[in-house]
Design a protein around this motif. Structure first.
Motif, mmCIF file in Angstrom:
data_model
loop_
_atom_site.group_PDB
_atom_site.id
_atom_site.type_symbol
_atom_site.label_atom_id
_atom_site.label_comp_id
_atom_site.label_asym_id
_atom_site.label_seq_id
_atom_site.Cartn_x
_atom_site.Cartn_y
_atom_site.Cartn_z
ATOM 1 N N SER A 166 15.914 14.039 84.786
ATOM 2 C CA SER A 166 16.988 13.090 84.479
ATOM 3 C C SER A 166 17.652 13.453 83.158
ATOM 4 N N TRP A 167 18.975 13.281 83.121
ATOM 5 C CA TRP A 167 19.696 13.551 81.888
ATOM 6 C C TRP A 167 19.250 12.596 80.792
ATOM 7 N N ARG A 168 18.942 11.366 81.146
ATOM 8 C CA ARG A 168 18.522 10.386 80.140
ATOM 9 C C ARG A 168 17.328 10.902 79.346
ATOM 10 N N ARG A 169 16.387 11.473 80.047
ATOM 11 C CA ARG A 169 15.192 11.970 79.360
ATOM 12 C C ARG A 169 15.435 13.321 78.709
ATOM 13 N N GLN A 170 16.118 14.200 79.429
ATOM 14 C CA GLN A 170 16.351 15.532 78.878
ATOM 15 C C GLN A 170 17.166 15.493 77.594
ATOM 16 N N LEU A 171 18.130 14.578 77.534
ATOM 17 C CA LEU A 171 19.047 14.558 76.406
ATOM 18 C C LEU A 171 18.630 13.586 75.310
ATOM 19 N N ARG B 158 20.749 20.546 72.528
ATOM 20 C CA ARG B 158 20.165 21.823 72.114
ATOM 21 C C ARG B 158 18.863 22.142 72.867
ATOM 22 N N PRO B 159 17.909 21.201 72.990
ATOM 23 C CA PRO B 159 16.682 21.546 73.717
ATOM 24 C C PRO B 159 16.935 21.943 75.173
ATOM 25 N N VAL B 160 17.918 21.317 75.803
ATOM 26 C CA VAL B 160 18.246 21.667 77.186
ATOM 27 C C VAL B 160 18.762 23.107 77.249
ATOM 28 N N GLN B 161 19.623 23.462 76.291
ATOM 29 C CA GLN B 161 20.150 24.825 76.248
ATOM 30 C C GLN B 161 19.045 25.841 75.986
ATOM 31 N N ASP B 162 18.101 25.483 75.131
ATOM 32 C CA ASP B 162 16.976 26.387 74.856
ATOM 33 C C ASP B 162 16.159 26.641 76.134
ATOM 34 N N HIS C 282 33.904 21.259 73.396
ATOM 35 C CA HIS C 282 34.539 20.082 74.015
ATOM 36 C C HIS C 282 33.752 19.592 75.233
ATOM 37 N N ILE C 283 33.150 20.503 75.982
ATOM 38 C CA ILE C 283 32.324 20.098 77.125
ATOM 39 C C ILE C 283 31.134 19.277 76.641
ATOM 40 N N PHE C 284 30.449 19.773 75.607
ATOM 41 C CA PHE C 284 29.298 19.044 75.082
ATOM 42 C C PHE C 284 29.706 17.678 74.541
ATOM 43 N N LEU C 285 30.841 17.617 73.878
ATOM 44 C CA LEU C 285 31.305 16.327 73.340
ATOM 45 C C LEU C 285 31.578 15.331 74.459
ATOM 46 N N ARG C 286 32.184 15.795 75.552
ATOM 47 C CA ARG C 286 32.479 14.899 76.678
ATOM 48 C C ARG C 286 31.190 14.331 77.269
ATOM 49 N N TYR C 287 30.197 15.187 77.468
ATOM 50 C CA TYR C 287 28.950 14.720 78.066
ATOM 51 C C TYR C 287 28.137 13.866 77.097
ATOM 52 N N ALA C 288 28.214 14.166 75.813
ATOM 53 C CA ALA C 288 27.517 13.333 74.833
ATOM 54 C C ALA C 288 28.088 11.919 74.833
ATOM 55 N N GLU C 289 29.401 11.817 74.972
ATOM 56 C CA GLU C 289 30.043 10.503 75.048
ATOM 57 C C GLU C 289 29.621 9.765 76.313
ATOM 58 N N LEU C 290 29.574 10.493 77.425
ATOM 59 C CA LEU C 290 29.214 9.873 78.698
ATOM 60 C C LEU C 290 27.777 9.368 78.685
ATOM 61 N N GLN C 291 26.864 10.200 78.204
ATOM 62 C CA GLN C 291 25.439 9.875 78.258
ATOM 63 C C GLN C 291 24.960 9.107 77.032
ATOM 64 N N GLY C 292 25.782 9.013 75.990
ATOM 65 C CA GLY C 292 25.360 8.325 74.769
ATOM 66 C C GLY C 292 24.220 9.041 74.083
ATOM 67 N N VAL D 36 22.365 12.178 71.468
ATOM 68 C CA VAL D 36 22.410 12.657 70.096
ATOM 69 C C VAL D 36 23.541 13.684 69.951
ATOM 70 N N PRO D 37 24.440 13.515 68.987
ATOM 71 C CA PRO D 37 25.567 14.437 68.826
ATOM 72 C C PRO D 37 25.177 15.713 68.083
ATOM 73 N N ASP D 38 24.487 16.623 68.780
ATOM 74 C CA ASP D 38 24.070 17.892 68.165
ATOM 75 C C ASP D 38 24.944 19.030 68.691
ATOM 76 N N THR D 39 26.240 18.784 68.743
ATOM 77 C CA THR D 39 27.172 19.688 69.407
ATOM 78 C C THR D 39 27.146 21.102 68.853
ATOM 79 N N ASP D 40 27.170 21.246 67.543
ATOM 80 C CA ASP D 40 27.224 22.591 66.958
ATOM 81 C C ASP D 40 25.972 23.402 67.311
ATOM 82 N N GLU D 41 24.800 22.756 67.263
ATOM 83 C CA GLU D 41 23.571 23.463 67.617
ATOM 84 C C GLU D 41 23.572 23.848 69.091
#
Length: 283
Positions: free
Chosen positions: A88-93, A98-102, A134-144, A146-151
């Motif tokens: 689930s995205w709720r748990r993964q994010l 960043r951890p998902v990308q890793d 911008h993709i990460f920012l859109r999904y961070a807004e949707l899922q609420g 942690v805003p770790d976009t640069d990482e």
């Protein structure tokens, strides 16, 4: 939700019920256990009936409250077993992107041949840093989340090193609709389209574009990735599916090959991307 996943969740629920009924201090009713835990009464029966997925914290609390603290390890193993397929995205994010990308980077690093289908966005391994941001920012807004976009962007860009390693091959299919989607400012999209044109002809990238007007033998459903014929990662709004059984991998491979029949490559793909680029209004 897959049948296997639901069956595993119901089996976990049955085990939770067993622990409640076999409490060393005496059988607990659902109401009594809910009071001990400070939970709504309905949560007990949703968990036992396989209608709600427990968290590790839920399992620890259940094991302790029913007098079976040693059962936590077993319960957690059950949970990890079926959640390895539906993440689930709720748990993964919970800790950010960043951890998902890793996690993706590890699996990609193990792979020699990757096939991707994206119907809504440019594939991550072909994205520019600005587009990815911008993709990460859109999904961070949707899922609420942690805003770790640069990482997250740095981790995604690191994954692209794979494209410059000999012997690797990315077979990417993209629906033309993804090229038009302005999920970022027009100048960012224009730069992204230029990047795609530049990748055509690269020996580790085989980029196919499915034109909007092309006959489709199957619907253009959600994006998915096939890693070395051993693992499929597919995305939905609520979760990411990691599938490694032969039947599932075979199904997604057939879907990919069917979509591939509608794609254009080489100069045709370049002309199509360039045409889309000219249509973007750099307001």
């Amino acid at each position: 939700m897959s049948t296997d996943y639901q069956q595993a969740r119901e089996a976990l629920g049955a085990r939770l019920r067993e622990l409640r009924l076999l409490a060393p201090a005496g059988r607990l009713t659902g109401t009594q256990l809910a009071q001990l835990l400070g939970w709504p009464h309905s949560k007990i029966y949703k968990l036992e009936g396989g209608r709600q997925t427990a968290t590790p914290q839920d399992l620890r609390a259940w094991a302790d409250a029913t007098g079976h603290p040693d059962a936590f390890t077993e319960l957690q193993a059950r949970l990890q077993g079926f959640e390895s397929h539906i993440r689930s995205w709720r748990r993964q994010l919970a800790a950010g992107h960043r951890p998902v990308q890793d996690g993706w980077n590890i699996e990609v690093g193990r792979s020699m041949v990757i096939r991707a289908w994206e119907e809504a966005v440019v594939p991550g391994m072909l994205q520019t840093a600005d587009y990815a941001r911008h993709i990460f920012l859109r999904y961070a807004e949707l899922q609420g989340t942690v805003p770790d976009t640069d990482e997250a962007v740095r981790a995604r860009m690191k994954r692209q090193e794979w494209l410059y390693q000999g012997g690797r091959k990315l077979h990417a299919l993209v629906w033309e609709a993804a090229l038009h989607a302005q999920v970022c400012p027009p100048p960012v999209l224009i730069s992204q389209l230029d990047r795609l044109v530049g990748l055509i002809g690269m020996d580790t990238v085989d980029l196919g574009i499915v034109p909007l007007g092309a006959p489709l033998r199957i619907p253009a459903a959600n994006g998915f990735w096939i890693l070395d014929d051993r693992l499929v990662i597919a995305e939905d709004w609520h979760a990411e599916l990691w599938l490694d059984d032969d039947d599932s991998v075979g199904t997604y491979m057939r879907a990919w090959r069917t979509l591939e029949k509608s794609a254009v490559y080489g100069s045709e793909a370049q002309h199509l991307i360039s045409r889309v680029r000219r249509s973007v209004n750099p307001r």
